[in-house]
Design a protein around this motif. Structure first.
Motif, PDB file in Angstrom:
ATOM      1  N   THR A 239       1.497   9.172   3.021  1.00 12.45           N
ATOM      2  CA  THR A 239       0.823   8.219   3.895  1.00 12.45           C
ATOM      3  C   THR A 239       0.080   7.157   3.066  1.00 12.45           C
ATOM      4  O   THR A 239      -0.306   7.398   1.916  1.00 12.45           O
ATOM      5  CB  THR A 239      -0.136   8.965   4.851  1.00 12.45           C
ATOM      6  N   ALA A 240      -0.122   5.985   3.678  1.00 12.78           N
ATOM      7  CA  ALA A 240      -0.725   4.851   2.970  1.00 12.78           C
ATOM      8  C   ALA A 240      -2.077   5.210   2.350  1.00 12.78           C
ATOM      9  O   ALA A 240      -2.408   4.772   1.244  1.00 12.78           O
ATOM     10  CB  ALA A 240      -0.891   3.677   3.935  1.00 12.78           C
TER      11      ALA A 240
ATOM     12  N   TYR B  81      -6.983   2.517   8.903  1.00 16.54           N
ATOM     13  CA  TYR B  81      -5.612   2.039   9.097  1.00 16.54           C
ATOM     14  C   TYR B  81      -5.632   0.904  10.117  1.00 16.54           C
ATOM     15  O   TYR B  81      -6.536   0.826  10.959  1.00 16.54           O
ATOM     16  CB  TYR B  81      -4.720   3.150   9.658  1.00 16.54           C
ATOM     17  N   ASN B  82      -4.579   0.065  10.055  1.00 16.41           N
ATOM     18  CA  ASN B  82      -4.413  -1.013  11.046  1.00 16.41           C
ATOM     19  C   ASN B  82      -5.693  -1.826  11.220  1.00 16.41           C
ATOM     20  O   ASN B  82      -6.158  -2.038  12.357  1.00 16.41           O
ATOM     21  CB  ASN B  82      -4.048  -0.412  12.415  1.00 16.41           C
TER      22      ASN B  82
ATOM     23  N   ALA C 192      -6.924  -2.209  -0.007  1.00 16.62           N
ATOM     24  CA  ALA C 192      -5.665  -1.926  -0.717  1.00 16.62           C
ATOM     25  C   ALA C 192      -4.525  -2.504   0.111  1.00 16.62           C
ATOM     26  O   ALA C 192      -4.216  -1.995   1.186  1.00 16.62           O
ATOM     27  CB  ALA C 192      -5.498  -0.423  -0.895  1.00 16.62           C
TER      28      ALA C 192
ATOM     29  N   VAL D 113       1.314  10.472  10.865  1.00 18.20           N
ATOM     30  CA  VAL D 113       0.047   9.733  10.784  1.00 18.20           C
ATOM     31  C   VAL D 113       0.197   8.402  11.511  1.00 18.20           C
ATOM     32  O   VAL D 113       0.855   7.483  11.016  1.00 18.20           O
ATOM     33  CB  VAL D 113      -0.364   9.504   9.308  1.00 18.20           C
TER      34      VAL D 113
ATOM     35  N   ALA E 163      -0.590  -3.757   0.726  1.00 17.82           N
ATOM     36  CA  ALA E 163       0.835  -3.624   0.359  1.00 17.82           C
ATOM     37  C   ALA E 163       1.019  -2.704  -0.847  1.00 17.82           C
ATOM     38  O   ALA E 163       1.768  -3.028  -1.771  1.00 17.82           O
ATOM     39  CB  ALA E 163       1.439  -5.000   0.106  1.00 17.82           C
ATOM     40  N   VAL E 164       0.359  -1.590  -0.833  1.00 15.54           N
ATOM     41  CA  VAL E 164       0.404  -0.670  -1.980  1.00 15.54           C
ATOM     42  C   VAL E 164       1.855  -0.240  -2.257  1.00 15.54           C
ATOM     43  O   VAL E 164       2.590   0.123  -1.339  1.00 15.54           O
ATOM     44  CB  VAL E 164      -0.468   0.581  -1.710  1.00 15.54           C
TER      45      VAL E 164
ATOM     46  N   PRO F  82       4.885   4.414   1.935  1.00 19.04           N
ATOM     47  CA  PRO F  82       4.357   3.080   2.208  1.00 19.04           C
ATOM     48  C   PRO F  82       5.037   1.971   1.401  1.00 19.04           C
ATOM     49  O   PRO F  82       4.779   0.799   1.639  1.00 19.04           O
ATOM     50  CB  PRO F  82       2.892   3.208   1.776  1.00 19.04           C
TER      51      PRO F  82
ATOM     52  N   MET G 288      -2.591  -6.661   8.428  1.00 24.57           N
ATOM     53  CA  MET G 288      -1.902  -5.467   8.912  1.00 24.57           C
ATOM     54  C   MET G 288      -1.213  -4.673   7.796  1.00 24.57           C
ATOM     55  O   MET G 288      -0.748  -3.564   8.037  1.00 24.57           O
ATOM     56  CB  MET G 288      -0.916  -5.819  10.029  1.00 24.57           C
ATOM     57  N   ARG G 289      -1.190  -5.218   6.548  1.00 29.45           N
ATOM     58  CA  ARG G 289      -0.606  -4.462   5.425  1.00 29.45           C
ATOM     59  C   ARG G 289      -1.702  -3.813   4.578  1.00 29.45           C
ATOM     60  O   ARG G 289      -1.454  -3.380   3.457  1.00 29.45           O
ATOM     61  CB  ARG G 289       0.222  -5.393   4.540  1.00 29.45           C
ATOM     62  N   THR G 290      -2.922  -3.808   5.098  1.00 25.19           N
ATOM     63  CA  THR G 290      -4.065  -3.350   4.295  1.00 25.19           C
ATOM     64  C   THR G 290      -4.605  -2.008   4.778  1.00 25.19           C
ATOM     65  O   THR G 290      -4.718  -1.775   5.978  1.00 25.19           O
ATOM     66  CB  THR G 290      -5.215  -4.388   4.381  1.00 25.19           C
ATOM     67  N   LEU G 291      -4.933  -1.183   3.812  1.00 24.64           N
ATOM     68  CA  LEU G 291      -5.637   0.072   4.090  1.00 24.64           C
ATOM     69  C   LEU G 291      -7.016  -0.103   3.458  1.00 24.64           C
ATOM     70  O   LEU G 291      -7.113  -0.466   2.282  1.00 24.64           O
ATOM     71  CB  LEU G 291      -4.834   1.210   3.438  1.00 24.64           C
TER      72      LEU G 291
ATOM     73  N   GLY H 100       7.133   4.421   8.673  1.00 17.24           N
ATOM     74  CA  GLY H 100       6.574   4.132   7.360  1.00 17.24           C
ATOM     75  C   GLY H 100       5.593   5.246   7.001  1.00 17.24           C
ATOM     76  O   GLY H 100       5.116   5.973   7.880  1.00 17.24           O
ATOM     77  N   GLY H 101       5.303   5.422   5.730  1.00 21.42           N
ATOM     78  CA  GLY H 101       4.315   6.425   5.320  1.00 21.42           C
ATOM     79  C   GLY H 101       4.726   7.821   5.723  1.00 21.42           C
ATOM     80  O   GLY H 101       5.837   8.268   5.441  1.00 21.42           O
ATOM     81  N   ASP H 102       3.825   8.510   6.394  1.00 21.27           N
ATOM     82  CA  ASP H 102       4.104   9.846   6.930  1.00 21.27           C
ATOM     83  C   ASP H 102       4.365   9.704   8.434  1.00 21.27           C
ATOM     84  O   ASP H 102       3.646   8.959   9.110  1.00 21.27           O
ATOM     85  CB  ASP H 102       2.891  10.758   6.686  1.00 21.27           C
TER      86      ASP H 102
HETATM   87  C1  LIG Z   1       0.940   2.041  12.252  1.00 23.42           C
HETATM   88  S1  LIG Z   1       0.125   2.522  10.776  1.00 23.42           S
HETATM   89  C2  LIG Z   1       1.369   3.583  10.153  1.00 23.42           C
HETATM   90  C3  LIG Z   1       0.866   4.479   9.082  1.00 23.42           C
HETATM   91  C4  LIG Z   1       1.982   5.251   8.398  1.00 23.42           C
HETATM   92  N1  LIG Z   1       2.595   6.206   9.289  1.00 23.42           N
HETATM   93  C5  LIG Z   1       1.433   5.975   7.175  1.00 23.42           C
HETATM   94  O1  LIG Z   1       1.432   7.216   7.173  1.00 23.42           O
HETATM   95  O2  LIG Z   1       1.038   5.287   6.223  1.00 23.42           O
HETATM   96  C6  LIG Z   1       0.300   1.056   9.800  1.00 23.42           C
HETATM   97  C7  LIG Z   1      -0.892   0.858   8.862  1.00 23.42           C
HETATM   98  O3  LIG Z   1      -0.722   1.664   7.697  1.00 23.42           O
HETATM   99  C8  LIG Z   1      -1.291   1.013   6.578  1.00 23.42           C
HETATM  100  N2  LIG Z   1      -0.240   0.796   5.569  1.00 23.42           N
HETATM  101  C9  LIG Z   1       1.065   1.061   5.684  1.00 23.42           C
HETATM  102  N3  LIG Z   1       1.710   0.776   4.529  1.00 23.42           N
HETATM  103  C10 LIG Z   1       0.772   0.317   3.672  1.00 23.42           C
HETATM  104  C11 LIG Z   1       0.814  -0.130   2.320  1.00 23.42           C
HETATM  105  N4  LIG Z   1       1.952  -0.160   1.621  1.00 23.42           N
HETATM  106  N5  LIG Z   1      -0.347  -0.524   1.745  1.00 23.42           N
HETATM  107  C12 LIG Z   1      -1.505  -0.481   2.437  1.00 23.42           C
HETATM  108  N6  LIG Z   1      -1.606  -0.047   3.717  1.00 23.42           N
HETATM  109  C13 LIG Z   1      -0.477   0.328   4.326  1.00 23.42           C
HETATM  110  C14 LIG Z   1      -1.874  -0.308   7.080  1.00 23.42           C
HETATM  111  O4  LIG Z   1      -3.234  -0.076   7.430  1.00 23.42           O
HETATM  112  C15 LIG Z   1      -1.036  -0.549   8.312  1.00 23.42           C
HETATM  113  O5  LIG Z   1      -1.696  -1.408   9.232  1.00 23.42           O
END
Ligand SMILES: C[S@@+](CC[C@H](N)C(=O)[O-])C[C@H]1O[C@@H](n2cnc3c(N)ncnc32)[C@H](O)[C@@H]1O
Length: 253
Positions: A115-116, A164-165, A195, A85, A197-198, A12, A220-223, A80-82
């Motif tokens: 993952t985030a 997420y999202n 959380a 997911v 932009a972690v 992330p 959209m950058r928030t979990l 991004g992330g995993d």
């Molecule tokens: C389409 S999903 C993809 C998730 C990604 N595959 C993962 O495993 O983290 C995008 C969402 O992941 C979360 N996300 C991704 N990066 C993040 C970060 N650095 N900090 C917080 N939330 C994040 C947010 O909720 C964002 O809207």
């Protein structure tokens, strides 16, 4: 000629959260495909071809990657992330299932990433110490009533919930509806964390409770992590409190 396709996650945030395995696969690729903002985070060689796209049609991106691999390229599809997911790995397998038979013979690998939800949980303490679930609040690919039903059932079942999202410019209102639904089924005292932009320079953590949470904090950058009544908050002399959900659960709860 048959190439290969690897679907990998770059975590992330910072480069140190990319696994060594994903870094090696990325370096070995002739072609790298992904959402433009993710590709901008990567260091690639001038011999590699980057195929950046908008955050749009994942299935189309997956098909393009499979066509390149079938033509002999070593393709890396970046998420991004995993990658498994809410991301590209599922799109790749959907394209394979409905695509030409030859795609089933390709060498396809999925490499895990952070993952985030896990990055956010680590920042907060250990909120996922007991049973939890992850729900994607976007209704781009599923109906909103289904999302509301899952929120309701997850809250009733006592799961810690990772959202997420949660919101975007096109979907600013649904996170409000989601909180309204959660409040019907979980105590107002349950801890909630936004959380944002972690792992990135603009990281921001906000700790509050379900009763007081302001959904406008989400973008959209928030979990979002929604704790249960059992999730504990440990205040500290300085800095944010820690959150943790105990491993042990009483029969009554
Ligand atoms: C389409 S999903 C993809 C998730 C990604 N595959 C993962 O495993 O983290 C995008 C969402 O992941 C979360 N996300 C991704 N990066 C993040 C970060 N650095 N900090 C917080 N939330 C994040 C947010 O909720 C964002 O809207």
């Amino acid at each position: 000629m048959t190439g290969s396709l690897v679907v990998l996650g770059i975590g992330p945030g910072p480069a140190r959260w990319i696994t060594p395995e994903a870094s090696s696969a990325l370096a070995a690729a002739t072609d790298v495909i992904g959402y433009r903002a993710y590709l901008e985070r990567l260091t690639v060689s001038c011999e590699q071809t980057l195929h950046g796209s908008d955050n749009g049609d994942e299935l189309q991106r997956a098909r393009a990657a499979l066509e390149l691999a079938h033509a002999g390229a070593r393709v890396a599809v970046v998420s991004g992330g995993d990658p498994g997911v809410f991301a590209m790995a599922a799109a790749v397998f959907e394209a394979i299932e409905h695509g030409p038979a030859a795609w089933r013979a390709l060498h396809v690998q999925v490499l895990p990433g952070i993952t985030a939800m896990l990055a956010a949980a680590a920042r907060l303490g250990a909120p996922l110490g007991n049973d939890f679930c992850a729900i994607n609040l976007s209704d781009n690919l599923k109906p909103w009533p289904l999302i509301e039903r899952r929120l309701e059932l997850a809250a009733q079942a006592g799961f810690v919930i990772a959202l997420y999202n949660p919101a975007s410019r096109a979907r600013p209102e649904q996170v409000h509806a989601a909180f309204a639904r959660l409040r019907q089924h979980r105590a107002a005292s349950a801890p909630v964390a936004f959380a944002k932009a972690v792992g990135r320079p603009d990281e921001e953590l906000v700790l509050t409770s379900l009763g007081e949470a302001d959904p406008r904090q989400a973008d959209m950058r928030t979990l979002i992590v929604v704790g249960t009544e059992a999730t504990r908050r440990i205040d500290r002399p300085a800095g944010l409190p820690w959150l943790y959900t105990p491993r042990r659960v009483d029969e009554a709860s």
